[in-house]
Design a protein around this motif. Structure first.
Motif, short mmCIF file in Angstrom:
data_model
loop_
_atom_site.label_atom_id
_atom_site.label_comp_id
_atom_site.label_asym_id
_atom_site.label_seq_id
_atom_site.Cartn_x
_atom_site.Cartn_y
_atom_site.Cartn_z
N ALA A 106 -72.51 -25.75 94.72
CA ALA A 106 -72.91 -27.16 94.63
C ALA A 106 -72.65 -27.88 95.95
O ALA A 106 -73.45 -28.68 96.39
CB ALA A 106 -72.18 -27.85 93.48
N ALA A 107 -71.52 -27.56 96.59
CA ALA A 107 -71.15 -28.24 97.83
C ALA A 107 -71.90 -27.74 99.06
O ALA A 107 -72.28 -28.53 99.92
CB ALA A 107 -69.65 -28.09 98.06
N PHE A 108 -72.12 -26.43 99.15
CA PHE A 108 -72.70 -25.85 100.35
C PHE A 108 -74.12 -25.34 100.21
O PHE A 108 -74.82 -25.13 101.19
CB PHE A 108 -71.83 -24.71 100.89
CG PHE A 108 -70.48 -25.17 101.34
CD1 PHE A 108 -70.32 -25.83 102.55
CD2 PHE A 108 -69.37 -24.97 100.55
CE1 PHE A 108 -69.08 -26.28 102.96
CE2 PHE A 108 -68.12 -25.42 100.96
CZ PHE A 108 -67.97 -26.07 102.15
N GLY A 109 -74.56 -25.09 98.99
CA GLY A 109 -75.91 -24.55 98.79
C GLY A 109 -75.98 -23.09 99.14
O GLY A 109 -74.99 -22.37 99.08
N GLU A 152 -64.26 -25.41 86.44
CA GLU A 152 -64.66 -24.31 85.58
C GLU A 152 -65.00 -23.04 86.37
O GLU A 152 -64.79 -21.93 85.90
CB GLU A 152 -65.86 -24.71 84.72
CG GLU A 152 -66.17 -23.70 83.65
CD GLU A 152 -67.18 -24.20 82.62
OE1 GLU A 152 -67.69 -23.34 81.87
OE2 GLU A 152 -67.46 -25.41 82.56
N SER A 153 -65.52 -23.22 87.58
CA SER A 153 -65.91 -22.07 88.39
C SER A 153 -65.87 -22.45 89.86
O SER A 153 -66.63 -23.32 90.31
CB SER A 153 -67.33 -21.61 88.02
OG SER A 153 -67.85 -20.73 89.00
N LEU A 185 -75.01 -34.37 95.64
CA LEU A 185 -73.84 -34.05 94.83
C LEU A 185 -72.78 -35.12 95.04
O LEU A 185 -72.52 -35.51 96.18
CB LEU A 185 -73.29 -32.68 95.25
CG LEU A 185 -71.99 -32.22 94.60
CD1 LEU A 185 -72.21 -31.92 93.11
CD2 LEU A 185 -71.43 -31.01 95.33
N ASN A 186 -72.19 -35.59 93.96
CA ASN A 186 -71.08 -36.51 94.13
C ASN A 186 -69.76 -35.79 93.85
O ASN A 186 -69.74 -34.70 93.27
CB ASN A 186 -71.25 -37.77 93.26
CG ASN A 186 -71.20 -37.49 91.78
OD1 ASN A 186 -70.33 -36.76 91.30
ND2 ASN A 186 -72.14 -38.08 91.03
N HIS A 187 -68.67 -36.40 94.27
CA HIS A 187 -67.36 -35.77 94.18
C HIS A 187 -66.95 -35.49 92.73
O HIS A 187 -66.35 -34.46 92.44
CB HIS A 187 -66.31 -36.63 94.90
CG HIS A 187 -64.99 -35.94 94.99
ND1 HIS A 187 -63.97 -36.14 94.08
CD2 HIS A 187 -64.53 -35.01 95.87
CE1 HIS A 187 -62.94 -35.39 94.40
NE2 HIS A 187 -63.25 -34.69 95.49
N ARG A 188 -67.25 -36.38 91.84
CA ARG A 188 -66.88 -36.20 90.44
C ARG A 188 -67.55 -34.95 89.86
O ARG A 188 -66.90 -34.14 89.20
CB ARG A 188 -67.25 -37.44 89.62
CG ARG A 188 -66.82 -37.36 88.16
CD ARG A 188 -67.03 -38.70 87.45
NE ARG A 188 -68.43 -39.11 87.44
CZ ARG A 188 -69.29 -38.80 86.48
NH1 ARG A 188 -68.93 -38.08 85.45
NH2 ARG A 188 -70.54 -39.22 86.55
N HIS A 189 -68.83 -34.79 90.13
CA HIS A 189 -69.54 -33.61 89.62
C HIS A 189 -69.01 -32.33 90.27
O HIS A 189 -68.86 -31.30 89.61
CB HIS A 189 -71.04 -33.73 89.83
CG HIS A 189 -71.67 -34.75 88.95
ND1 HIS A 189 -72.93 -35.24 89.14
CD2 HIS A 189 -71.19 -35.40 87.85
CE1 HIS A 189 -73.21 -36.13 88.21
NE2 HIS A 189 -72.17 -36.25 87.42
N TYR A 190 -68.73 -32.41 91.57
CA TYR A 190 -68.15 -31.25 92.26
C TYR A 190 -66.83 -30.85 91.60
O TYR A 190 -66.61 -29.67 91.30
CB TYR A 190 -67.93 -31.55 93.75
CG TYR A 190 -67.01 -30.54 94.40
CD1 TYR A 190 -67.49 -29.28 94.76
CD2 TYR A 190 -65.66 -30.82 94.61
CE1 TYR A 190 -66.65 -28.33 95.32
CE2 TYR A 190 -64.82 -29.88 95.17
CZ TYR A 190 -65.31 -28.64 95.52
OH TYR A 190 -64.48 -27.70 96.07
#
Length: 160
Positions: free
Chosen positions: A156-159, A148-149, A137-142
């Motif tokens: 996404a960050a922690f799974g 949005e949520s 995951l990259n920061h932009r996608h995060y």
């Protein structure tokens, strides 16, 4: 991994790696002679056949857990189910999933990109729920997801 205690040990190790203060607090309480009982655990996921509630719950069901309740959280666009074991000393298991179809196509596409990174053999493994974050995951996608949520960003960050 049919041994539930091994599964719970792995989940605890993952949790304390992310939250090292939990080990210190645990040690302080036990040093006072108190015994800690974990009454429940909570896992998060996305509503998707590869990683959804049915996939995450499979290891618990194989170990004797059964579904006991279902919950809707419309404002968060979540569905959850909880499981219990006949052995009351084992914790309840709560698994919530984000209803992806309730979100924009952009969020759905970003999450699909994450899920596509999960190897099929891992998705079918009882180890799935102890893999943490099985995607890059990259920061932009995060940032786009959390915009949005919050739940999507957290997942996404922690799974799991």
């Amino acid at each position: 991994m049919s041994d539930l205690h091994t599964l719970f040990d792995k989940l605890w190790a993952d949790y304390t790696e992310l939250n090292p203060s939990a080990l210190k607090i645990h040690a302080l309480i036990e040093a006072r002679g108190e015994h800690i009982v974990n009454d429940h655990i909570a896992l998060r996921t996305f509503r998707h056949p590869k990683v959804g509630i049915d996939a995450l719950s499979s290891a618990f069901i194989a170990g004797g857990y059964a579904p006991r309740g279902e919950y809707e959280f419309p404002e968060k666009k979540l569905f959850a189910r909880h499981y219990e074991h006949e052995d009351a000393t084992l914790p309840k298991v709560f698994i919530s999933e984000l209803k992806l179809d309730a979100f924009s196509s952009s969020l759905q596409d970003r999450v699909a990109g994450l899920i596509d990174q999960v190897d099929e053999s891992l998705a079918k493994s009882p180890e799935l729920c102890v893999t943490g974050r099985p995607w890059a995951l990259n920061h932009r996608h995060y940032t786009q997801l959390v915009g949005e949520s919050e739940y999507a960003g957290w997942m996404a960050a922690f799974g799991f």
